[in-house]
Design an enzyme around this catalytic site. Structure first.
Site, PDB file in Angstrom:
ATOM      1  N   ALA A  45       9.437   6.890  -7.861  1.00 32.71           N
ATOM      2  CA  ALA A  45       8.848   7.592  -9.014  1.00 32.71           C
ATOM      3  C   ALA A  45       7.328   7.412  -9.035  1.00 32.71           C
ATOM      4  O   ALA A  45       6.573   8.354  -9.321  1.00 32.71           O
ATOM      5  CB  ALA A  45       9.470   7.077 -10.308  1.00 32.71           C
ATOM      6  N   GLY A  49       0.779  -1.235   0.000  1.00 30.86           N
ATOM      7  CA  GLY A  49       0.000   0.000   0.000  1.00 30.86           C
ATOM      8  C   GLY A  49       0.812   1.287   0.000  1.00 30.86           C
ATOM      9  O   GLY A  49       0.290   2.336   0.387  1.00 30.86           O
ATOM     10  N   ARG A  83      -5.192  -8.641  -9.371  1.00 31.40           N
ATOM     11  CA  ARG A  83      -6.161  -9.476 -10.086  1.00 31.40           C
ATOM     12  C   ARG A  83      -6.695  -8.720 -11.294  1.00 31.40           C
ATOM     13  O   ARG A  83      -6.836  -7.494 -11.245  1.00 31.40           O
ATOM     14  CB  ARG A  83      -7.335  -9.864  -9.175  1.00 31.40           C
ATOM     15  CG  ARG A  83      -6.907 -10.840  -8.088  1.00 31.40           C
ATOM     16  CD  ARG A  83      -8.033 -11.112  -7.112  1.00 31.40           C
ATOM     17  NE  ARG A  83      -7.505 -11.843  -5.977  1.00 31.40           N
ATOM     18  CZ  ARG A  83      -7.507 -13.173  -5.866  1.00 31.40           C
ATOM     19  NH1 ARG A  83      -8.064 -13.922  -6.800  1.00 31.40           N
ATOM     20  NH2 ARG A  83      -6.985 -13.752  -4.811  1.00 31.40           N
ATOM     21  N   HIS A  91       1.701   0.681 -13.109  1.00 35.83           N
ATOM     22  CA  HIS A  91       2.483  -0.525 -13.371  1.00 35.83           C
ATOM     23  C   HIS A  91       3.964  -0.145 -13.405  1.00 35.83           C
ATOM     24  O   HIS A  91       4.331   0.883 -13.988  1.00 35.83           O
ATOM     25  CB  HIS A  91       2.050  -1.144 -14.713  1.00 35.83           C
ATOM     26  CG  HIS A  91       2.786  -2.410 -15.014  1.00 35.83           C
ATOM     27  ND1 HIS A  91       2.517  -3.591 -14.347  1.00 35.83           N
ATOM     28  CD2 HIS A  91       3.812  -2.672 -15.864  1.00 35.83           C
ATOM     29  CE1 HIS A  91       3.338  -4.530 -14.799  1.00 35.83           C
ATOM     30  NE2 HIS A  91       4.142  -3.993 -15.715  1.00 35.83           N
TER      31      HIS A  91
HETATM   32  C1  GAR Z   1       3.641  -1.202  -7.389  1.00 36.81           C
HETATM   33  O1  GAR Z   1       5.003  -1.197  -7.736  1.00 36.81           O
HETATM   34  C2  GAR Z   1       2.764  -1.279  -8.616  1.00 36.81           C
HETATM   35  O2  GAR Z   1       3.320  -0.616  -9.709  1.00 36.81           O
HETATM   36  C3  GAR Z   1       2.678  -2.761  -8.845  1.00 36.81           C
HETATM   37  O3  GAR Z   1       2.542  -3.303  -7.560  1.00 36.81           O
HETATM   38  C4  GAR Z   1       3.266  -2.490  -6.640  1.00 36.81           C
HETATM   39  C5  GAR Z   1       2.372  -2.218  -5.455  1.00 36.81           C
HETATM   40  O4  GAR Z   1       3.093  -1.580  -4.436  1.00 36.81           O
HETATM   41  N1  GAR Z   1       1.590  -3.094  -9.692  1.00 36.81           N
HETATM   42  C6  GAR Z   1       1.658  -4.010 -10.662  1.00 36.81           C
HETATM   43  O5  GAR Z   1       2.644  -4.691 -10.877  1.00 36.81           O
HETATM   44  C7  GAR Z   1       0.400  -4.129 -11.521  1.00 36.81           C
HETATM   45  N2  GAR Z   1       0.609  -5.040 -12.567  1.00 36.81           N
HETATM   46  P1  GAR Z   1       2.349  -0.868  -3.235  1.00 36.81           P
HETATM   47  O6  GAR Z   1       1.374  -1.887  -2.630  1.00 36.81           O
HETATM   48  O7  GAR Z   1       3.447  -0.520  -2.291  1.00 36.81           O
HETATM   49  O8  GAR Z   1       1.624   0.346  -3.768  1.00 36.81           O
END
Ligand code: GAR
Length: 195
Positions: A177, A14, A95, A113
């Protein structure tokens, strides 16, 4: 300016959700987070929701691993509508969304992403960039469609890959970033929504 009602969905730690909540708190994003929902019972994103006093819920995902069971996805739509959500923000939600969500919120679901899409969709995109020998990667905010990590691109930010990078050091730099890019992109989308 109108504060757009957001719903945030996430499966993990999160940190993007926290960056969005902090940007709203400091007046940089004209939005209000109405609900934070996770498909993972003990995900840290739900602790962050509680820390910021945002209504939150665990949504049991059902028997599939990569998508929600249809009745769970219909329940998700109900929860978001009940909270008055007008824009859905995926923040590490792992998901694929299907027609119940895509039909209920057309062009109203955003994702971040950790690559320069269309390069490296899917899991652990930073590792994919590292093993391919790229010198630059980054992150992308995009509208969500029926394909994985696919849809019209809203904003991108480049991140250099350094000679001694490990997967962990590279992902940490990409996340820094992300925490700038996502709130700014959400604010731009909110500004352009009809009243
Ligand atoms: C982030 O790096 C986001 O870009 C990635 O999951 C991570 C979540 O981090 N999302 C994906 O790979 C979507 N395909 P967070 O829970 O610390 O925000």
């Amino acid at each position: 300016m109108k504060e757009v009602p957001l719903g945030i969905l996430g499966s993990g730690k999160g940190t993007n959700c926290r960056a969005i909540l902090e940007s709203i708190r400091s007046g940089l994003v004209a939005a209000e987070v109405r609900v934070i929902i996770s498909d993972v019972f003990d995900a840290r994103i739900l602790d962050i929701a509680r820390e910021f006093s945002v209504p939150n819920a665990y949504l049991p995902p059902g028997k599939f691993h990569t998508r929600l069971e249809p009745k769970a996805e219909i329940e998700l739509v109900r929860m978001l509508r009940e909270a008055g959500v007008e824009l859905v923000v995926l923040a590490g939600f792992m998901r694929v969304l299907k027609s119940p969500m895509l039909d209920a919120f057309p062009r109203r679901i955003l994702n971040i992403h950790p690559s320069l899409l269309p390069k490296f969709p899917g899991l652990e995109a930073w590792k994919q960039a590292l093993v391919t020998g790229e010198s630059v990667t980054g992150c992308t905010v995009h509208y969500v469609d029926e394909k994985i990590d696919h849809g019209d691109i809203i904003a991108q930010c480049e991140v250099p890959i350094l000679p001694n990078d490990t997967p962990e050091s590279l992902h940490a730099r990409i996340q820094m970033a992300e925490h700038e890019l996502y709130p700014a992109a959400i604010n731009e989308v909110c500004r352009k929504l009809p009243d």
